[in-house]
Every structure is written in C-alpha cells, then in structure tokens.
Design a protein around this motif. Structure first.
Motif, PDB file in Angstrom:
ATOM      1  N   TYR A 130      14.472  13.631  -2.978  1.00 33.70           N
ATOM      2  CA  TYR A 130      13.816  14.758  -1.800  1.00 33.70           C
ATOM      3  C   TYR A 130      11.982  13.574  -1.827  1.00 33.70           C
ATOM      4  N   SER A 131      12.179  13.341  -2.797  1.00 28.33           N
ATOM      5  CA  SER A 131      10.311  12.934  -3.067  1.00 28.33           C
ATOM      6  C   SER A 131      10.010  11.668  -2.437  1.00 28.33           C
ATOM      7  N   ASN A 132      11.424  10.481  -1.541  1.00 28.22           N
ATOM      8  CA  ASN A 132      11.080   9.922  -0.496  1.00 28.22           C
ATOM      9  C   ASN A 132      10.069  10.159   0.370  1.00 28.22           C
ATOM     10  N   ILE A 133      10.130  11.811   0.854  1.00 28.91           N
ATOM     11  CA  ILE A 133       9.731  12.273   1.688  1.00 28.91           C
ATOM     12  C   ILE A 133       8.623  11.971   1.938  1.00 28.91           C
ATOM     13  N   PRO A 134       7.448  13.357   0.812  1.00 28.93           N
ATOM     14  CA  PRO A 134       6.047  13.152   0.406  1.00 28.93           C
ATOM     15  C   PRO A 134       5.606  12.162  -0.209  1.00 28.93           C
ATOM     16  N   PHE A 135       6.425  10.651  -0.216  1.00 27.86           N
ATOM     17  CA  PHE A 135       6.002   9.099  -0.290  1.00 27.86           C
ATOM     18  C   PHE A 135       5.797   8.979   0.181  1.00 27.86           C
ATOM     19  N   ALA A 136       7.056   8.950   2.093  1.00 29.02           N
ATOM     20  CA  ALA A 136       6.569   8.343   3.210  1.00 29.02           C
ATOM     21  C   ALA A 136       5.262   9.420   3.466  1.00 29.02           C
ATOM     22  N   TYR A 137       5.038  10.436   3.728  1.00 28.00           N
ATOM     23  CA  TYR A 137       3.913  10.974   4.001  1.00 28.00           C
ATOM     24  C   TYR A 137       2.248  10.907   3.552  1.00 28.00           C
ATOM     25  N   LEU A 138       2.429  10.291   1.967  1.00 25.50           N
ATOM     26  CA  LEU A 138       1.237   9.840   2.042  1.00 25.50           C
ATOM     27  C   LEU A 138       0.799   8.086   2.416  1.00 25.50           C
ATOM     28  N   ARG A 139       2.251   7.055   2.658  1.00 27.26           N
ATOM     29  CA  ARG A 139       2.289   6.160   3.403  1.00 27.26           C
ATOM     30  C   ARG A 139       1.011   6.574   4.924  1.00 27.26           C
ATOM     31  N   VAL A 208       7.676  13.037 -11.670  1.00 28.38           N
ATOM     32  CA  VAL A 208       6.891  12.264 -10.419  1.00 28.38           C
ATOM     33  C   VAL A 208       6.866  13.661  -9.033  1.00 28.38           C
ATOM     34  N   PHE A 209       7.654  14.744  -9.780  1.00 29.83           N
ATOM     35  CA  PHE A 209       8.125  15.874  -8.812  1.00 29.83           C
ATOM     36  C   PHE A 209       7.316  16.482  -8.342  1.00 29.83           C
ATOM     37  N   ILE A 210       6.348  16.891 -10.021  1.00 29.60           N
ATOM     38  CA  ILE A 210       5.604  17.593 -10.136  1.00 29.60           C
ATOM     39  C   ILE A 210       3.489  17.248  -9.871  1.00 29.60           C
ATOM     40  N   CYS A 211       4.291  15.891  -9.898  1.00 29.93           N
ATOM     41  CA  CYS A 211       2.406  15.191  -9.334  1.00 29.93           C
ATOM     42  C   CYS A 211       2.706  15.574  -7.680  1.00 29.93           C
ATOM     43  N   LEU A 212       3.773  15.293  -7.046  1.00 26.96           N
ATOM     44  CA  LEU A 212       3.679  15.600  -5.928  1.00 26.96           C
ATOM     45  C   LEU A 212       3.784  16.274  -5.049  1.00 26.96           C
ATOM     46  N   LEU A 213       3.347  17.602  -5.703  1.00 28.75           N
ATOM     47  CA  LEU A 213       3.105  19.247  -5.564  1.00 28.75           C
ATOM     48  C   LEU A 213       2.545  19.395  -5.091  1.00 28.75           C
ATOM     49  N   PRO A 214       1.002  18.666  -4.629  1.00 29.89           N
ATOM     50  CA  PRO A 214       0.238  19.060  -4.189  1.00 29.89           C
ATOM     51  C   PRO A 214       0.509  18.582  -2.221  1.00 29.89           C
ATOM     52  N   GLU A 215       1.190  18.047  -1.973  1.00 28.75           N
ATOM     53  CA  GLU A 215       2.338  17.395  -0.836  1.00 28.75           C
ATOM     54  C   GLU A 215       3.171  18.072  -0.088  1.00 28.75           C
ATOM     55  N   LEU A 216       3.788  19.020  -1.508  1.00 31.22           N
ATOM     56  CA  LEU A 216       4.740  19.773  -0.857  1.00 31.22           C
ATOM     57  C   LEU A 216       4.095  21.649  -1.446  1.00 31.22           C
ATOM     58  N   THR A 217       3.427  21.363  -1.242  1.00 27.44           N
ATOM     59  CA  THR A 217       2.717  23.407  -1.246  1.00 27.44           C
ATOM     60  C   THR A 217       1.670  22.919  -0.480  1.00 27.44           C
ATOM     61  N   GLY A 218       1.029  24.536  -0.250  1.00 23.44           N
ATOM     62  CA  GLY A 218      -0.297  24.994   0.489  1.00 23.44           C
ATOM     63  C   GLY A 218      -0.408  24.401   1.977  1.00 23.44           C
ATOM     64  N   ARG A 219       0.823  24.793   2.382  1.00 16.22           N
ATOM     65  CA  ARG A 219       1.112  24.024   4.399  1.00 16.22           C
ATOM     66  C   ARG A 219       2.226  24.465   5.094  1.00 16.22           C
ATOM     67  N   ARG A 220       2.319  25.743   5.808  1.00 18.90           N
ATOM     68  CA  ARG A 220       3.153  26.007   6.806  1.00 18.90           C
ATOM     69  C   ARG A 220       4.644  25.630   6.911  1.00 18.90           C
ATOM     70  N   TYR A 221       5.459  26.581   6.042  1.00 18.17           N
ATOM     71  CA  TYR A 221       6.867  24.799   7.107  1.00 18.17           C
ATOM     72  C   TYR A 221       7.169  25.503   8.151  1.00 18.17           C
ATOM     73  N   VAL A 222       7.332  25.028   8.978  1.00 19.97           N
ATOM     74  CA  VAL A 222       8.075  24.814  10.541  1.00 19.97           C
ATOM     75  C   VAL A 222       8.662  24.393   9.938  1.00 19.97           C
ATOM     76  N   PHE A 223      10.274  24.476  10.698  1.00 18.48           N
ATOM     77  CA  PHE A 223      11.535  23.583  10.833  1.00 18.48           C
ATOM     78  C   PHE A 223      11.861  23.831  12.181  1.00 18.48           C
ATOM     79  N   ARG A 224      12.276  22.936  12.922  1.00 15.21           N
ATOM     80  CA  ARG A 224      12.400  23.136  14.005  1.00 15.21           C
ATOM     81  C   ARG A 224      13.918  21.924  14.511  1.00 15.21           C
TER      82      ARG A 224
END
Length: 506
Positions: A130-139, A208-224
């Motif tokens: 699961y953490s690999n996705i926010p890591f990919a977002y950072l890249r 690591v999961f806790i450190c990635l919370l800024p990339e996981l919170t504060g956004r509108r989740y849209v599932f397409r």
C-alpha cells in the motif's frame, strides 16, 4: 543532455535512499551471520524471498500503471486515489486471508513451526504494498528528497530496532529485567532469535506508513471504475512480468529447500550461505534500483516530447547505465578480499557466487532499460512473455544445476542459472525492441567498454598471484582510474576529459 542530467540528479537522490539505505541494512548481515548459524539465517533469507514475491503480487503492476495514466489522464489526482483505494482493498483482503489460512500457508512454505514469522512478514508486506503507491506519487511529483528522507528513516529505525532487540535486550535482561520483561519474556525473550528481525521490520514499516500520512490525507478520494479497468488492462501483464521476475530473482532461495527434502538442514544452510554472499553482490542491485526509481518517471515524461532528442536521451541513459555498472563490478571485485569480512568466515565458501551474480544483475539492469519500448508502446504483454521465459529458464536450470552440483555447493547452480537466464532475455528484448521501437543504441561502444572492463578484471585478479596485498590494491586502484579515464576521454566528459587526454599524451 538536459534530460540525462535530470535523470542523473534524480538517480543520485534516489540512490541516497537506496544505496545508503541498503548499505546500512547490509551492515546488519555481519550481526545476523555472527549471531545465528547458517541454518537459521537461511530461514530469514528464504522468508524474505517469499515476501518479495508477495509484494509484487499485491502491487499487481499498479505502480507503473500509475505513472503511465497520471501522465496521460486529464485528472492525475483521481488516478492516484483510484490506485490507493484499489491497492488498499487488496492489501486488507490479503491480511484477512493470511490470518484465516495461516497454518496451511506456513506448511506450504515449509515453516510449519514458525507461523508467527509468516504472519508478521505477511502483514508487513501488505503495508509495504500500500505504501508503494504514495511513494510512487512522490516520484511523480519529483519530491525525491522527501522520498529519500522517509526511506532512510525507515532504514535507520529498522537498524536501531535490530540492535535493540538482538544485542541490547539480552544485556538489559541480565542486569535490569523489569525494564523490558513486560514485552520481552512473553515473546520468548532471547530464544525468540530471528523472530526479532521480523518484529523490527514490521515496526519500522508502520513508522513509514505514519510518515506517508500527508500523502494519504487532506484530499478528495475519487474512485473511477472505468479508469481502474483501463489501468488493470495495462498493468496485468506487468503483474505476470513482476511475479515471474521476482521469482526468478529469488529462485535459488525459494527452490533449494524443495530440492533436498531428505536433508532440510543442509538445504537451509546452503540458502543461508547463498543469501549472505548475495548481500555482497547487492551493490549492483542498489545501483539498478536507484536508476529504476528515476528512470520510470523519466521515460514517461520524455515520451511527451518527440524527435531525435527523446531517442538520444533513451540511448544515453542505457550507455551510462552500462558504464557505471561495469565500474561498480570492477570496484566490488577488486576489493572483495576486504568486503568479505562483512560476513562470517563460515560463509566464505560462497564467495564464488559474487562475480556471477554481479554480472547477472548487470544483465537484468540492461533488460530493465530495454523495457521502455513495450511500456511506451503499451505492449506490456511482451514484458510478461520475457519474464515467463526467464522464469521457465531459471526454474529449469535450478532444478538441473543445483542437484547436479549437490550439497554443499549447490547454490552455485542458482547463480549460473541467474546469469544465463538474464542474458538470454536481455538479448531477446533487444531484438524485439529493434522491430517494434528501434533506437540507435551504441552497442559497439558499450560492447567495447564491456571487453575493456573484462580485461581489467582479469588483470586485477592476476596481480593478486604475483604481488603483495598492498601493492595489489595499489595496482587495482590504478586500473580503476584507467577505466574512468578511458571512458571520460571517449565520452568527452567536461573537465575530466581534457585532464585524461593530457595524461595520455604524456
């Protein structure tokens, strides 16, 4: 050239986390091999190999799929949240199924007496996926420094916990038991042994999961759903590619225990020796991974452009990867007599696999570079074909070579299987790429550098037989400088090239 400079800069930053991080984790190997016999360390190596396969399955190609669709979709944020929701759901399902079927899974993994190890690593790998996705977002957002910082924090915390559980806790228990007995004794205390390695891993993963919370919170989740369908259509061949690839990379550790059912202890010992010596060859893996972190965003960003500059950037990236890969090979092999002390003398019998695995990983890195043609043309099924071929080759060669060599050196068969398999699929990918996405790779120049490096390697090994230790190292350093000088001269590297040309004239 501007694109290559950007790629080099990002590779260096990602390498900060990958190379330094893996190097620090690498420093744990002496701790493990001096504390635990090869049979127990073999369990660690085997279980890490199994979880590496699980990680690829749980990511099912969504990391690369995210880069592809984030760069072509009008709403990249929805691509990100759709990826998060999809991988999050499958990771949670994996944890539930593992918990319910823990005993049969442990038996299938030949670890019936250690179901807790299996559960801990299963939960760890699900969180990692699961953490690999926010890591990919950072890249994707080019936040290389934040990416590197979190990765290094993970490594530092993991090392600290390993030292705490394996070294400090036994001392505390002898002198002041009340301080830690509340958690240490219920887990088995010092007798829990290698289990503390897995406990340290899951705690650092949660951090690591806790450190990635800024990339996981504060956004509108849209599932397409329509987008997910297209992403899965693009990524499912990458899943097959990834599973076959990771199985191939870990084939020796995974297969050896099944090839010697009558002598499981000797098999685990071979896995431990093989895994410990592969940690020396991991320098090439670190370089390849650092390059990969920067390369995927690079090629998809370059794909937006057109013309000769784009093709030139791809070809230069391949050439410089080979150049630096050969330099790493020479450096590791020249100083192997020093590097071998990172593992206990009882494991030195496996040092013969180091040059084989170094070249195998170099071939795998070139194969990864060549993968751009089927990723950019959306022909990802070709990656699946190559990986399946590699898997079949690797499996067949392991089943043949490992028992043929037998106990105690059967792991040499795994090393040769890796080199042969990676070389074959590398050549196949190159030939297919010439038809579907031809690029003017400088194959003659790269081949010349390879032959030159092989000659320098042979010379560096020969001087060991006729010179003393310090003189041998002095000559090898000179040979490394000669390699760098020749490359800089032919590649017209600014600043360095004129210096080496003047030296050659003299």
């Amino acid at each position: 050239m501007a694109g290559i400079k950007s790629l080099a800069k990002d590779t260096a930053v990602y390498g900060l986390s990958s190379i330094i991080g893996r190097f620090l984790n690498w420093c744990l190997v002496p701790l493990y091999v001096y504390l635990f016999p090869s049979q127990e360390y073999g369990v660690v190596t085997y279980l890490y190999g199994a979880t590496a396969v699980a990680l690829v399955i749980l990511n099912y190609g969504m990391e690369t799929g995210f880069f592809r669709f984030a760069n072509k979709d009008k709403d990249p944020e929805s691509v990100y949240t759709t990826s998060l929701l999809s991988v999050g759901a499958t990771s949670l399902l994996f944890i539930l199924l593992l918990t319910f079927f823990l005993n049969p899974v442990s038996q299938a993994l030949k670890l019936p007496h250690h179901p807790l190890y299996v559960w801990i690593m299963g939960v760890t790998v699900a969180i990692d996926a699961y953490s690999n996705i926010p890591f990919a977002y950072l890249r994707y957002k080019n936040k290389a420094w934040r990416f590197a910082g979190i990765k290094l924090l993970n490594v530092g915390f993991n090392i600290g916990l390993n030292l705490f559980f394996l070294l400090l806790c036994p001392v505390i228990m002898r002198h002041y038991p009340p301080a830690i007995s509340w958690f240490y004794e219920p887990c088995g205390g010092e007798s829990f042994g290698i289990g503390w390695i897995f406990v340290a891993n899951i705690i650092s993963t949660l951090l690591v999961f806790i450190c990635l919370l800024p990339e996981l919170t504060g956004r509108r989740y849209v599932f397409r759903p329509d987008l997910l369908k297209r992403m899965l259509s693009y990524s499912w061949p990458l899943l097959i590619l990834g599973v076959a690839g990771i199985l191939s990379q870990n084939m020796g550790q995974l297969v050896i225990p099944y090839l010697f059912p009558a002598d499981e202890e000797a098999a685990r010992s071979m896995v431990g020796i093989y895994g410990a010596n592969m940690k020396i060859a991991i320098v090439m893996v670190m370089f390849t991974q650092a390059f990969r972190y920067a390369y995927e965003p690079f090629i998809f960003a370059q794909a937006k452009g057109d013309g000769e500059d784009k093709s030139r950037a791809y070809c230069d990236a391949m050439k410089y990867f080979v150049i630096f890969g050969l330099l790493i090979f020479l450096g590791v092999m020249y100083f192997l007599p020093i590097l071998k002390h990172f593992i206990a003398p009882g494991y030195w019998s496996g040092l013969r696999v180091v040059p084989i695995m170094m070249m195998a990983e170099l071939c795998f890195g070139v194969f990864f570079n060549l993968s751009l043609w089927y990723k950019l043309t959306d022909k990802t099924q070709w990656g699946m074909y190559f990986s399946l071929i590699c898997f079949v080759l690797m499996f067949g060669l392991n089943v043949w070579l490992v028992p043929a060599i037998g106990i105690p050196d059967g792991y040499l068969g795994s090393a040769w299987a890796a080199l042969i398999s990676y070389f074959i699929v590398m050549v196949m990918s190159y030939l297919a790429g010439r038809r579907y996405y031809p690029l003017p790779y400088e194959t003659k120049r790269m081949g010349s550098y390879l032959l030159f490096a092989v000659a320098l390697y042979a010379g560096g090994m020969y001087v060991e037989n006729i010179m003393g230790m310090w003189l041998t190292y002095a000559v090898r350093i000179v040979l490394l400088l000669i390699y760098v000088g020749v490359v800089c001269t032919f590649e017209n590297v600014p600043v360095l090239s004129p210096i080496f040309r003047r030296l050659l004239r003299r």
